[in-house]
Enzyme design. Structure first.
Site, PDB file in Angstrom:
ATOM      1  N   GLU A  61      -4.814  -4.773 -18.227  1.00 27.85           N
ATOM      2  CA  GLU A  61      -5.102  -6.294 -18.264  1.00 27.85           C
ATOM      3  C   GLU A  61      -6.501  -6.559 -18.838  1.00 27.85           C
ATOM      4  OE1 GLU A  61      -4.536  -7.709 -14.219  1.00 27.85           O
ATOM      5  OE2 GLU A  61      -2.186  -7.439 -14.534  1.00 27.85           O
TER       6      GLU A  61
ATOM      7  N   ASN B 248      -1.564  -1.566 -21.049  1.00 29.83           N
ATOM      8  CA  ASN B 248      -0.488  -2.606 -20.130  1.00 29.83           C
ATOM      9  C   ASN B 248      -1.231  -3.732 -20.085  1.00 29.83           C
ATOM     10  OD1 ASN B 248       1.737  -2.367 -18.735  1.00 29.83           O
ATOM     11  ND2 ASN B 248       0.554  -2.652 -16.859  1.00 29.83           N
TER      12      ASN B 248
ATOM     13  N   HIS C 187       6.151 -10.236 -15.294  1.00 28.91           N
ATOM     14  CA  HIS C 187       6.314 -11.060 -14.332  1.00 28.91           C
ATOM     15  C   HIS C 187       6.627 -12.329 -14.650  1.00 28.91           C
ATOM     16  CE1 HIS C 187       4.646  -7.763 -11.811  1.00 28.91           C
ATOM     17  NE2 HIS C 187       3.484  -7.452 -12.682  1.00 28.91           N
TER      18      HIS C 187
ATOM     19  N   GLU D  37       6.800  -4.173 -15.684  1.00 31.94           N
ATOM     20  CA  GLU D  37       6.526  -4.744 -14.440  1.00 31.94           C
ATOM     21  C   GLU D  37       7.362  -5.854 -14.041  1.00 31.94           C
ATOM     22  OE1 GLU D  37       2.482  -5.246 -13.138  1.00 31.94           O
ATOM     23  OE2 GLU D  37       1.790  -3.509 -14.009  1.00 31.94           O
TER      24      GLU D  37
ATOM     25  N   ASP E  78       9.773  -8.706 -12.970  1.00 28.81           N
ATOM     26  CA  ASP E  78      10.161  -9.117 -11.816  1.00 28.81           C
ATOM     27  C   ASP E  78      10.514 -10.602 -12.173  1.00 28.81           C
ATOM     28  OD1 ASP E  78       7.617 -10.147 -11.466  1.00 28.81           O
ATOM     29  OD2 ASP E  78       7.429  -8.596  -9.548  1.00 28.81           O
TER      30      ASP E  78
HETATM   31  C1  XIL Z   1      -0.050  -5.023  -7.360  1.00 25.53           C
HETATM   32  C2  XIL Z   1       0.529  -4.386  -6.336  1.00 25.53           C
HETATM   33  O1  XIL Z   1       1.884  -4.796  -6.468  1.00 25.53           O
HETATM   34  C3  XIL Z   1       0.069  -4.775  -5.044  1.00 25.53           C
HETATM   35  O2  XIL Z   1       0.766  -3.919  -4.185  1.00 25.53           O
HETATM   36  C4  XIL Z   1      -1.404  -4.698  -5.053  1.00 25.53           C
HETATM   37  O3  XIL Z   1      -1.838  -5.296  -3.609  1.00 25.53           O
HETATM   38  C5  XIL Z   1      -1.903  -5.246  -6.092  1.00 25.53           C
HETATM   39  O4  XIL Z   1      -1.449  -4.885  -7.333  1.00 25.53           O
HETATM   40  N1  XIL Z   1      -0.215  -6.252 -12.249  1.00 25.53           N
HETATM   41  C6  XIL Z   1      -0.543  -4.719 -12.497  1.00 25.53           C
HETATM   42  C7  XIL Z   1      -0.035  -4.347 -10.832  1.00 25.53           C
HETATM   43  O5  XIL Z   1      -0.781  -4.061 -13.085  1.00 25.53           O
HETATM   44  O6  XIL Z   1      -0.806  -3.014 -10.790  1.00 25.53           O
HETATM   45  C8  XIL Z   1      -0.356  -5.150 -10.119  1.00 25.53           C
HETATM   46  O7  XIL Z   1       0.382  -4.603  -8.643  1.00 25.53           O
HETATM   47  C9  XIL Z   1       0.649  -6.519 -10.070  1.00 25.53           C
HETATM   48  C10 XIL Z   1      -0.119  -7.179 -11.606  1.00 25.53           C
END
Ligand code: XIL
Length: 321
Positions: free
Chosen positions: A117, A165, A201, A230, A232
């Site tokens: 990010e 990522n 996400h 990631e 969801d």
């Molecule tokens: C999130 C985790 O799911 C949480 O448990 C933590 O508190 C914060 O991070 N992008 C990412 C992940 O790359 O590492 C993040 O994960 C969600 C957003």
């Protein structure tokens, strides 16, 4: 095809969690266990216990481990962010961190999110401790600090696959254009990058699947792999149970993303951010407004979304690819 999920080491002792994980997946990624705030309680210490738990579970069940993440402007420990380090000190800290962590997991973690990010929604490099506050020596020089991180990572473990990522750069927009331009530039100049992670996400049940497919295709055409990292797909929850048609739409999004990945030979992994609705970051992240974003429900029963992905995987890649 690698089918992965983020995991929490603290849940591995729960029978239903561990057995579902081992039965359904061939890749895991620690949700938090390899982040700075877990690995680095203080400047002098590396605490690998939680990460090692994940690796041990994966090895016992013939699963691959994806590492996450070596460089991120967020979720860093206070001693680091409030330590008033100079650029030179930060460069040394980061170089050492990348080297120590990658060497610890050499041969055990096959791919790393080296940088997470780093871009904003306009495609500009985000302000961060690593870039320009005060940064590791490349403030104002765009993606040069990202390049440096990839070079250090390649030195530390030349066999590991190195990924950039990112969130919200999955379809076609200014951020994904900037990722594309960066990867193109890195490939042209021989910067060691092997792949791009698309987080995915999906907060509103309407991923622009054709745009994601187009973005995957253009990245793959640069000669890098794409991992969905990631995924969801949350639904509105509030006080009521989710609406059945929301869960159907959720399944459609899962199906579309799985199909987009299967249709591009360069897309080699589909990973969700957790697998059971019992444990997901979405609840706290959305202050309870959304949830139930994952393929298994709280009782580890497969949802419609699971069946949608399963069907696409069974159908496989198009002939000839
Ligand atoms: C999130 C985790 O799911 C949480 O448990 C933590 O508190 C914060 O991070 N992008 C990412 C992940 O790359 O590492 C993040 O994960 C969600 C957003």
């Amino acid at each position: 095809m690698l089918i992965g999920t983020a995991v929490r080491p603290s849940q591995l002792s729960e029978t239903a969690y561990a057995s579902t994980l081992a039965r359904e997946y061939n890749m895991v990624e620690p949700e938090d266990a390899m982040k700075w705030w877990v690995l680095r309680p203080d400047a002098a210490t590396y605490d690998f216990r939680q990460g090692d738990d994940v690796v041990r579970f994966a090895q016992a069940h013939q699963m691959k481990v994806r590492g996450h993440c070596l460089v991120w402007g967020r979720y860093n420990p206070d001693w680091l962010t409030q330590g008033h380090f100079t650029s030179q000190q930060l460069a040394q800290l980061l170089h050492e961190h990348i080297t120590r962590v990658m060497k610890h997991y050499e041969g055990q973690v096959f791919a790393w999110d080296v940088v997470n990010e780093a871009l904003d929604e306009n495609g500009n490099v985000r302000d961060s401790i690593w870039y320009n506050q005060p940064g590791v020596g490349f403030a104002g020089k765009g993606t040069a600090y990202i390049e440096q991180a990839f070079r250090w990572a390649h030195e530390a473990d030349p066999k590991a696959l190195l990924f950039y990522n990112e969130a919200e750069g999955e379809g076609t927009n200014r951020k994904s254009d900037a990722i594309y331009a960066m990867v193109k530039d890195f490939k042209r100049r021989g910067v060691p990058i092997d792949g791009v992670g698309l987080q995915l996400h999906v907060p509103n049940l309407d991923a622009d699947v054709p745009a994601v497919a187009a973005n995957i295709a253009r990245l793959a055409a640069l000669g890098v792999q794409v991992h969905i990292t990631e995924l969801d797909v949350s639904v509105p929850v509030g006080s009521d149970a989710p609406r059945t048609d929301d869960l159907t739409r959720q399944a459609d999004v899962y199906r579309g993303i799985a199909r987009a990945c299967l249709n591009s030979p360069g897309c080699t992994a589909i990973q969700t951010w957790g697998f059971t609705d019992k444990y997901s970051w979405i609840g706290s992240h959305s202050r309870g407004a959304r949830g139930q974003a994952l393929p298994f429900d709280r009782a580890y029963q497969p949802k419609t979304a699971y069946r949608a992905v399963f069907e696409e995987l069974a159908a496989g890649r198009p002939a000839g690819r």
